[in-house]
Structures are given as structure tokens and as C-alpha cells.
Design a protein around this motif. Structure first.
Motif, PDB file in Angstrom:
ATOM      1  N   VAL A 128       0.833  -1.197   0.000  1.00  0.00           N
ATOM      2  CA  VAL A 128       0.000   0.000   0.000  1.00  0.00           C
ATOM      3  C   VAL A 128       0.875   1.257   0.000  1.00  0.00           C
ATOM      4  O   VAL A 128       0.610   2.213  -0.736  1.00  0.00           O
ATOM      5  CB  VAL A 128      -0.971  -0.008   1.200  1.00  0.00           C
ATOM      6  CG1 VAL A 128      -1.645   1.339   1.381  1.00  0.00           C
ATOM      7  CG2 VAL A 128      -2.009  -1.105   1.024  1.00  0.00           C
ATOM      8  N   ALA A 129       1.940   1.252   0.791  1.00  0.00           N
ATOM      9  CA  ALA A 129       2.850   2.400   0.822  1.00  0.00           C
ATOM     10  C   ALA A 129       3.505   2.614  -0.541  1.00  0.00           C
ATOM     11  O   ALA A 129       3.616   3.752  -1.015  1.00  0.00           O
ATOM     12  CB  ALA A 129       3.914   2.199   1.900  1.00  0.00           C
ATOM     13  N   PHE A 130       3.900   1.531  -1.184  1.00  0.00           N
ATOM     14  CA  PHE A 130       4.514   1.633  -2.508  1.00  0.00           C
ATOM     15  C   PHE A 130       3.535   2.222  -3.527  1.00  0.00           C
ATOM     16  O   PHE A 130       3.884   3.101  -4.317  1.00  0.00           O
ATOM     17  CB  PHE A 130       5.007   0.263  -2.976  1.00  0.00           C
ATOM     18  CG  PHE A 130       5.596   0.287  -4.350  1.00  0.00           C
ATOM     19  CD1 PHE A 130       6.865   0.790  -4.564  1.00  0.00           C
ATOM     20  CD2 PHE A 130       4.864  -0.164  -5.431  1.00  0.00           C
ATOM     21  CE1 PHE A 130       7.402   0.839  -5.837  1.00  0.00           C
ATOM     22  CE2 PHE A 130       5.393  -0.127  -6.707  1.00  0.00           C
ATOM     23  CZ  PHE A 130       6.665   0.382  -6.910  1.00  0.00           C
ATOM     24  N   VAL A 131       2.298   1.755  -3.501  1.00  0.00           N
ATOM     25  CA  VAL A 131       1.293   2.263  -4.442  1.00  0.00           C
ATOM     26  C   VAL A 131       1.011   3.744  -4.182  1.00  0.00           C
ATOM     27  O   VAL A 131       0.881   4.535  -5.125  1.00  0.00           O
ATOM     28  CB  VAL A 131       0.002   1.422  -4.360  1.00  0.00           C
ATOM     29  CG1 VAL A 131      -1.141   2.092  -5.094  1.00  0.00           C
ATOM     30  CG2 VAL A 131       0.249   0.033  -4.911  1.00  0.00           C
ATOM     31  N   LEU A 132       0.920   4.136  -2.912  1.00  0.00           N
ATOM     32  CA  LEU A 132       0.701   5.551  -2.598  1.00  0.00           C
ATOM     33  C   LEU A 132       1.861   6.422  -3.073  1.00  0.00           C
ATOM     34  O   LEU A 132       1.644   7.501  -3.640  1.00  0.00           O
ATOM     35  CB  LEU A 132       0.465   5.739  -1.102  1.00  0.00           C
ATOM     36  CG  LEU A 132      -0.872   5.241  -0.578  1.00  0.00           C
ATOM     37  CD1 LEU A 132      -0.915   5.346   0.943  1.00  0.00           C
ATOM     38  CD2 LEU A 132      -2.014   6.007  -1.206  1.00  0.00           C
ATOM     39  N   LEU A 133       3.082   5.957  -2.853  1.00  0.00           N
ATOM     40  CA  LEU A 133       4.246   6.706  -3.336  1.00  0.00           C
ATOM     41  C   LEU A 133       4.254   6.805  -4.859  1.00  0.00           C
ATOM     42  O   LEU A 133       4.530   7.869  -5.420  1.00  0.00           O
ATOM     43  CB  LEU A 133       5.539   6.068  -2.836  1.00  0.00           C
ATOM     44  CG  LEU A 133       5.851   6.264  -1.365  1.00  0.00           C
ATOM     45  CD1 LEU A 133       7.070   5.427  -0.962  1.00  0.00           C
ATOM     46  CD2 LEU A 133       6.100   7.726  -1.068  1.00  0.00           C
ATOM     47  N   ALA A 134       3.916   5.719  -5.527  1.00  0.00           N
ATOM     48  CA  ALA A 134       3.861   5.738  -6.990  1.00  0.00           C
ATOM     49  C   ALA A 134       2.767   6.692  -7.475  1.00  0.00           C
ATOM     50  O   ALA A 134       2.963   7.423  -8.454  1.00  0.00           O
ATOM     51  CB  ALA A 134       3.623   4.329  -7.530  1.00  0.00           C
ATOM     52  N   GLN A 135       1.643   6.707  -6.784  1.00  0.00           N
ATOM     53  CA  GLN A 135       0.549   7.607  -7.162  1.00  0.00           C
ATOM     54  C   GLN A 135       0.965   9.069  -7.002  1.00  0.00           C
ATOM     55  O   GLN A 135       0.725   9.887  -7.889  1.00  0.00           O
ATOM     56  CB  GLN A 135      -0.684   7.320  -6.310  1.00  0.00           C
ATOM     57  CG  GLN A 135      -1.869   8.197  -6.654  1.00  0.00           C
ATOM     58  CD  GLN A 135      -2.413   7.923  -8.029  1.00  0.00           C
ATOM     59  OE1 GLN A 135      -2.572   6.770  -8.408  1.00  0.00           O
ATOM     60  NE2 GLN A 135      -2.712   8.952  -8.780  1.00  0.00           N
ATOM     61  N   PHE A 136       1.600   9.395  -5.884  1.00  0.00           N
ATOM     62  CA  PHE A 136       2.061  10.772  -5.686  1.00  0.00           C
ATOM     63  C   PHE A 136       3.126  11.144  -6.705  1.00  0.00           C
ATOM     64  O   PHE A 136       3.153  12.276  -7.198  1.00  0.00           O
ATOM     65  CB  PHE A 136       2.577  10.972  -4.256  1.00  0.00           C
ATOM     66  CG  PHE A 136       1.482  11.188  -3.262  1.00  0.00           C
ATOM     67  CD1 PHE A 136       0.735  12.356  -3.258  1.00  0.00           C
ATOM     68  CD2 PHE A 136       1.189  10.222  -2.319  1.00  0.00           C
ATOM     69  CE1 PHE A 136      -0.286  12.555  -2.346  1.00  0.00           C
ATOM     70  CE2 PHE A 136       0.177  10.406  -1.402  1.00  0.00           C
ATOM     71  CZ  PHE A 136      -0.567  11.576  -1.407  1.00  0.00           C
ATOM     72  N   ALA A 137       4.002  10.212  -7.046  1.00  0.00           N
ATOM     73  CA  ALA A 137       5.017  10.484  -8.069  1.00  0.00           C
ATOM     74  C   ALA A 137       4.349  10.744  -9.410  1.00  0.00           C
ATOM     75  O   ALA A 137       4.708  11.683 -10.135  1.00  0.00           O
ATOM     76  CB  ALA A 137       6.003   9.317  -8.180  1.00  0.00           C
ATOM     77  N   PHE A 138       3.361   9.935  -9.754  1.00  0.00           N
ATOM     78  CA  PHE A 138       2.644  10.105 -11.011  1.00  0.00           C
ATOM     79  C   PHE A 138       1.987  11.480 -11.087  1.00  0.00           C
ATOM     80  O   PHE A 138       1.969  12.125 -12.125  1.00  0.00           O
ATOM     81  CB  PHE A 138       1.594   9.002 -11.146  1.00  0.00           C
ATOM     82  CG  PHE A 138       0.697   9.152 -12.344  1.00  0.00           C
ATOM     83  CD1 PHE A 138       1.142   8.772 -13.598  1.00  0.00           C
ATOM     84  CD2 PHE A 138      -0.570   9.675 -12.215  1.00  0.00           C
ATOM     85  CE1 PHE A 138       0.324   8.909 -14.708  1.00  0.00           C
ATOM     86  CE2 PHE A 138      -1.396   9.807 -13.312  1.00  0.00           C
ATOM     87  CZ  PHE A 138      -0.941   9.422 -14.565  1.00  0.00           C
ATOM     88  N   VAL A 139       1.467  11.944  -9.953  1.00  0.00           N
ATOM     89  CA  VAL A 139       0.727  13.200  -9.942  1.00  0.00           C
ATOM     90  C   VAL A 139       1.654  14.414  -9.842  1.00  0.00           C
ATOM     91  O   VAL A 139       1.406  15.432 -10.485  1.00  0.00           O
ATOM     92  CB  VAL A 139      -0.296  13.205  -8.776  1.00  0.00           C
ATOM     93  CG1 VAL A 139      -0.944  14.562  -8.615  1.00  0.00           C
ATOM     94  CG2 VAL A 139      -1.357  12.142  -9.014  1.00  0.00           C
TER      95      VAL A 139
END
Length: 85
Positions: free
Chosen positions: A26-37
Motif C-alpha cells: 500500500v505504501a509503494f502504491v501511494l508513493l507511486a501515485q504521488f510520483a505520477f501526480v
């Protein structure tokens, strides 16, 4: 995702930290989402842009509604599967 940890227990009766692999994912997905945005090179590559706070609130609201419905559905399934006394 958190509702899938147990078919017998409600989500709030399971220790939140009982599955560290889930939390890392979950932490990895959240970090990837913030990076994408928010990371400029990602914005150029994916033609995306940053979100304003209202867009984040809408996203969190929708996620909360889904979480509540999943919790209610899980509670209903558990009450149906309990043996009669």
C-alpha cells in the motif's frame, strides 16, 4: 484490499499491522501515485498534472464510501453465515 485479510472477522477486529507485506504494498502504491501526480518528468511522460486539494477530497470521499459499503457487506455476510443457536 484491507477487507480481504479475513473472511471470518470484521476489518476492525484484525490488527492493522498484522500483515507487513500488505502495508509495504500500500505504501509503494501511494508513493507511486504521488510520483505520477506531482513529479514533473512523470507529468510530461503521462500528460498528467497535479491535483488540487478538492480533487483529493473527492477521491478520499469516494474511497470512504466504498470502504463503508464493503464493511457493511462483510458484516451482512458474517451474520448470514453464523450458525443458529
Amino acid at each position: 484490499l484491507f477487507h480481504c485479510r479475513s473472511f471470518q472477522l470484521p476489518v476492525f477486529r484484525i490488527n492493522f499491522f498484522s500483515n507487513p507485506h500488505l502495508l509495504i504494498g500500500v505504501a509503494f502504491v501511494l508513493l507511486a501515485q504521488f510520483a505520477f501526480v506531482y513529479v514533473p518528468i512523470m507529468n510530461r511522460f503521462f500528460y498528467s498534472s497535479g491535483l488540487d486539494p478538492m480533487a483529493w477530497l473527492v477521491s478520499l470521499g469516494v474511497a470512504l464510501i466504498i470502504f463503508i459499503f464493503a464493511t457493511l457487506e462483510n458484516a451482512e455476510d458474517q451474520s448470514e453465515s453464523e450458525p443458529l443457536k
